[in-house]
Design an enzyme around this catalytic site. Structure first.
Site, PDB file in Angstrom:
ATOM      1  N   LYS A  14       0.995  -1.069   0.186  1.00 31.33           N
ATOM      2  CA  LYS A  14      -0.189  -0.119   0.296  1.00 31.33           C
ATOM      3  C   LYS A  14       0.709   1.328  -0.062  1.00 31.33           C
ATOM      4  O   LYS A  14       2.260   1.239   0.610  1.00 31.33           O
ATOM      5  CB  LYS A  14      -0.396  -0.387   1.481  1.00 31.33           C
ATOM      6  CG  LYS A  14      -1.672  -0.908   0.948  1.00 31.33           C
ATOM      7  CD  LYS A  14      -2.619  -1.284   2.659  1.00 31.33           C
ATOM      8  CE  LYS A  14      -3.890  -2.362   2.325  1.00 31.33           C
ATOM      9  NZ  LYS A  14      -4.520  -2.416   3.063  1.00 31.33           N
ATOM     10  N   TYR A  54     -12.274  -4.685  -3.791  1.00 28.71           N
ATOM     11  CA  TYR A  54     -13.032  -4.761  -2.533  1.00 28.71           C
ATOM     12  C   TYR A  54     -14.074  -5.170  -2.634  1.00 28.71           C
ATOM     13  O   TYR A  54     -14.652  -6.118  -1.814  1.00 28.71           O
ATOM     14  CB  TYR A  54     -12.885  -3.292  -0.866  1.00 28.71           C
ATOM     15  CG  TYR A  54     -11.360  -3.194  -0.431  1.00 28.71           C
ATOM     16  CD1 TYR A  54     -11.226  -4.525   0.465  1.00 28.71           C
ATOM     17  CD2 TYR A  54     -10.562  -2.223  -0.924  1.00 28.71           C
ATOM     18  CE1 TYR A  54     -10.012  -3.887   0.989  1.00 28.71           C
ATOM     19  CE2 TYR A  54      -9.515  -2.283  -0.276  1.00 28.71           C
ATOM     20  CZ  TYR A  54      -8.921  -3.208   0.366  1.00 28.71           C
ATOM     21  OH  TYR A  54      -8.209  -2.909   1.393  1.00 28.71           O
ATOM     22  N   ARG A 119      -0.594 -15.348   3.934  1.00 29.23           N
ATOM     23  CA  ARG A 119      -1.177 -13.910   5.265  1.00 29.23           C
ATOM     24  C   ARG A 119      -0.376 -14.522   6.322  1.00 29.23           C
ATOM     25  O   ARG A 119      -0.522 -13.663   7.342  1.00 29.23           O
ATOM     26  CB  ARG A 119      -2.760 -14.927   5.758  1.00 29.23           C
ATOM     27  CG  ARG A 119      -3.574 -15.154   4.127  1.00 29.23           C
ATOM     28  CD  ARG A 119      -4.083 -14.121   4.341  1.00 29.23           C
ATOM     29  NE  ARG A 119      -5.281 -13.658   4.964  1.00 29.23           N
ATOM     30  CZ  ARG A 119      -6.501 -12.375   5.271  1.00 29.23           C
ATOM     31  NH1 ARG A 119      -5.874 -11.183   3.953  1.00 29.23           N
ATOM     32  NH2 ARG A 119      -7.025 -12.030   5.867  1.00 29.23           N
ATOM     33  N   THR A 125      -5.276  -8.257  10.319  1.00 26.79           N
ATOM     34  CA  THR A 125      -4.968  -6.928  10.083  1.00 26.79           C
ATOM     35  C   THR A 125      -5.192  -5.453  10.880  1.00 26.79           C
ATOM     36  O   THR A 125      -4.153  -4.516  10.167  1.00 26.79           O
ATOM     37  CB  THR A 125      -6.792  -6.923   9.422  1.00 26.79           C
ATOM     38  OG1 THR A 125      -7.149  -8.453   8.747  1.00 26.79           O
ATOM     39  CG2 THR A 125      -7.732  -5.543   8.932  1.00 26.79           C
ATOM     40  N   ARG A 136       3.190  -6.757   9.438  1.00 24.97           N
ATOM     41  CA  ARG A 136       2.143  -5.863  10.281  1.00 24.97           C
ATOM     42  C   ARG A 136       3.076  -5.790  11.932  1.00 24.97           C
ATOM     43  O   ARG A 136       2.448  -4.983  12.105  1.00 24.97           O
ATOM     44  CB  ARG A 136       0.648  -6.000   9.597  1.00 24.97           C
ATOM     45  CG  ARG A 136       0.115  -5.913   8.403  1.00 24.97           C
ATOM     46  CD  ARG A 136      -0.585  -6.352   8.478  1.00 24.97           C
ATOM     47  NE  ARG A 136      -2.171  -6.269   7.019  1.00 24.97           N
ATOM     48  CZ  ARG A 136      -2.650  -6.646   6.817  1.00 24.97           C
ATOM     49  NH1 ARG A 136      -3.306  -7.935   7.641  1.00 24.97           N
ATOM     50  NH2 ARG A 136      -3.347  -7.091   5.706  1.00 24.97           N
ATOM     51  N   ASN A 156      -1.657  -0.408   7.706  1.00 24.63           N
ATOM     52  CA  ASN A 156      -1.763  -1.980   7.364  1.00 24.63           C
ATOM     53  C   ASN A 156      -0.539  -2.291   6.341  1.00 24.63           C
ATOM     54  O   ASN A 156      -0.574  -3.846   6.476  1.00 24.63           O
ATOM     55  CB  ASN A 156      -2.364  -2.975   7.715  1.00 24.63           C
ATOM     56  CG  ASN A 156      -3.956  -3.031   6.771  1.00 24.63           C
ATOM     57  OD1 ASN A 156      -3.215  -2.471   5.894  1.00 24.63           O
ATOM     58  ND2 ASN A 156      -4.571  -3.524   7.290  1.00 24.63           N
ATOM     59  N   HIS A 159      -1.742  -5.746   1.097  1.00 23.79           N
ATOM     60  CA  HIS A 159      -2.894  -6.284   1.524  1.00 23.79           C
ATOM     61  C   HIS A 159      -2.528  -7.241   1.109  1.00 23.79           C
ATOM     62  O   HIS A 159      -1.423  -8.023   0.061  1.00 23.79           O
ATOM     63  CB  HIS A 159      -4.276  -6.125   0.794  1.00 23.79           C
ATOM     64  CG  HIS A 159      -4.923  -6.550  -0.092  1.00 23.79           C
ATOM     65  ND1 HIS A 159      -6.809  -6.849   0.581  1.00 23.79           N
ATOM     66  CD2 HIS A 159      -5.195  -7.329  -0.805  1.00 23.79           C
ATOM     67  CE1 HIS A 159      -7.026  -7.648  -0.076  1.00 23.79           C
ATOM     68  NE2 HIS A 159      -6.004  -8.053  -0.817  1.00 23.79           N
ATOM     69  N   GLU A 170      -8.645 -11.265  -7.670  1.00 26.07           N
ATOM     70  CA  GLU A 170      -7.711 -10.356  -7.345  1.00 26.07           C
ATOM     71  C   GLU A 170      -7.060 -10.182  -7.889  1.00 26.07           C
ATOM     72  O   GLU A 170      -6.637  -9.178  -9.224  1.00 26.07           O
ATOM     73  CB  GLU A 170      -7.220 -10.594  -5.719  1.00 26.07           C
ATOM     74  CG  GLU A 170      -8.624  -9.607  -4.774  1.00 26.07           C
ATOM     75  CD  GLU A 170      -8.044  -9.870  -3.665  1.00 26.07           C
ATOM     76  OE1 GLU A 170      -8.693  -9.447  -2.374  1.00 26.07           O
ATOM     77  OE2 GLU A 170      -7.127 -10.291  -3.047  1.00 26.07           O
TER      78      GLU A 170
HETATM   79  P1  GDP Z   1      -8.154  -7.796   5.372  1.00 23.92           P
HETATM   80  O1  GDP Z   1      -7.795  -8.610   4.725  1.00 23.92           O
HETATM   81  O2  GDP Z   1      -6.346  -8.663   6.553  1.00 23.92           O
HETATM   82  O3  GDP Z   1      -7.329  -6.855   4.874  1.00 23.92           O
HETATM   83  O4  GDP Z   1      -8.649  -7.461   6.158  1.00 23.92           O
HETATM   84  P2  GDP Z   1     -10.279  -7.444   5.717  1.00 23.92           P
HETATM   85  O5  GDP Z   1     -10.642  -8.077   4.529  1.00 23.92           O
HETATM   86  O6  GDP Z   1     -10.838  -7.519   6.878  1.00 23.92           O
HETATM   87  O7  GDP Z   1     -10.838  -5.682   5.526  1.00 23.92           O
HETATM   88  C1  GDP Z   1      -9.942  -5.150   4.628  1.00 23.92           C
HETATM   89  C2  GDP Z   1      -9.822  -3.820   4.947  1.00 23.92           C
HETATM   90  O8  GDP Z   1     -10.794  -3.187   5.827  1.00 23.92           O
HETATM   91  C3  GDP Z   1      -8.652  -3.416   6.210  1.00 23.92           C
HETATM   92  O9  GDP Z   1      -7.564  -3.511   6.144  1.00 23.92           O
HETATM   93  C4  GDP Z   1      -8.768  -2.607   7.385  1.00 23.92           C
HETATM   94  O10 GDP Z   1      -8.691  -1.111   6.123  1.00 23.92           O
HETATM   95  C5  GDP Z   1     -10.921  -3.069   6.923  1.00 23.92           C
HETATM   96  N1  GDP Z   1     -11.074  -2.418   8.070  1.00 23.92           N
HETATM   97  C6  GDP Z   1     -11.329  -4.316   8.424  1.00 23.92           C
HETATM   98  N2  GDP Z   1     -12.066  -4.861   9.620  1.00 23.92           N
HETATM   99  C7  GDP Z   1     -12.044  -3.648  10.454  1.00 23.92           C
HETATM  100  C8  GDP Z   1     -12.518  -2.862  11.293  1.00 23.92           C
HETATM  101  O11 GDP Z   1     -13.031  -3.583  12.150  1.00 23.92           O
HETATM  102  N3  GDP Z   1     -12.126  -1.637  11.290  1.00 23.92           N
HETATM  103  C9  GDP Z   1     -11.837  -0.531  10.731  1.00 23.92           C
HETATM  104  N4  GDP Z   1     -11.446   0.719  11.371  1.00 23.92           N
HETATM  105  N5  GDP Z   1     -11.665  -1.126   9.447  1.00 23.92           N
HETATM  106  C10 GDP Z   1     -11.648  -2.108   9.427  1.00 23.92           C
HETATM  107 MG    MG Z   2      -9.304  -9.314   3.117  1.00 19.50          MG
END
Ligand code: GDP
Ligand code: MG
Length: 201
Positions: A14, A54, A119, A125, A136, A156, A159, A170
């Site tokens: 990112k 997304y 992962r 996350t 991270r 973070n 992705h 993706e």
């Molecule tokens: P990742 O796959 O670990 O990046 O996480 P996810 O796919 O669950 O979420 C995608 C993105 O959504 C994350 O990188 C965060 O920016 C945001 N996000 C997900 N869960 C949360 C949450 O509980 N709170 C907030 N503020 N943002 C979130």
């Molecule tokens: Mg994700």
């Protein structure tokens, strides 16, 4: 069935990863685990491209909204809304701004269990709770609390696709077929070859 060593996944470094000069460090962490780089590009994505990324999974809005509400409740906090879709709309707006603010690097990585391995190396996350030893967990300090208070996406660094199905969608979103390389790394022999009896001279 395809051999596990053909599994591919998508990583995005990112804009904060680029600005922190962590491109080499991040790619190196995946490479040293034995994963093969099969696609690589730098670009400034549009907000439309990020929204599509997304929402490739039609369930993403609902699932992420529900997860976020549970996250607030588990900390004894009141979520900003009880409506998962409304919650995700805020998250998505923040992500579109964050990921289109400068160049990102897209990586296609191949290797056995690449989705799960990536992962694991990437970490959870939220950097506040990601394990030490993960990207991270080691290189950044953001939290949901701070990003929510400031009204922005959590920073973070990377992705990484969450499942094999997500990875396939993706990769097709970020790379054309021609941009993904099919080649052999000599070092793959020590990871995958059944017989290692050609080692001794
Ligand atoms: P990742 O796959 O670990 O990046 O996480 P996810 O796919 O669950 O979420 C995608 C993105 O959504 C994350 O990188 C965060 O920016 C945001 N996000 C997900 N869960 C949360 C949450 O509980 N709170 C907030 N503020 N943002 C979130
Ligand atoms: Mg994700």
């Amino acid at each position: 069935m395809a051999h596990p060593k053909t599994e591919r996944t998508l990583v995005l470094i990112k804009p904060d990863g680029i600005q922190r000069s962590l491109i080499g460090e991040i790619i190196g962490r995946y490479e040293r685990a034995g994963l093969k780089l099969v696609g690589l590009k730098m670009c400034v994505p549009t907000k439309e491209h990020i929204e599509k990324h997304y929402t490739l999974d039609p369930a993403w809005r609902q699932v992420t909204g529900e997860k976020t509400i549970k996250g607030y409740e588990s900390k004894g906090l009141t979520p900003p809304s009880r409506d998962p879709i409304e919650i995700t709309a805020r998250i998505l707006a923040g992500l579109k701004k964050y990921l289109s603010c400068g160049p990102v690097v897209a990586l296609a990585l191949q290797g056995a269990h690449s989705v799960a391995i990536v992962r694991k190396i990437t970490g959870g996350t939220e950097p506040l709770t990601s394990d030490v030893g993960t990207i991270r967990g080691d290189f950044v300090l953001d939290s949901y609390q701070m990003s929510d208070t400031d009204g922005r996406a959590v920073r973070n660094l990377v992705h990484a696709s969450g499942s094999v199905k997500e990875a396939e969608a993706e990769l097709a979103h970020w790379f054309t077929k021609e941009e993904l390389m099919n080649y052999r790394l000599i070092g793959e022999q020590i990871l995958y070859d059944v017989n290692l009896d050609g080692l001794l001279e």
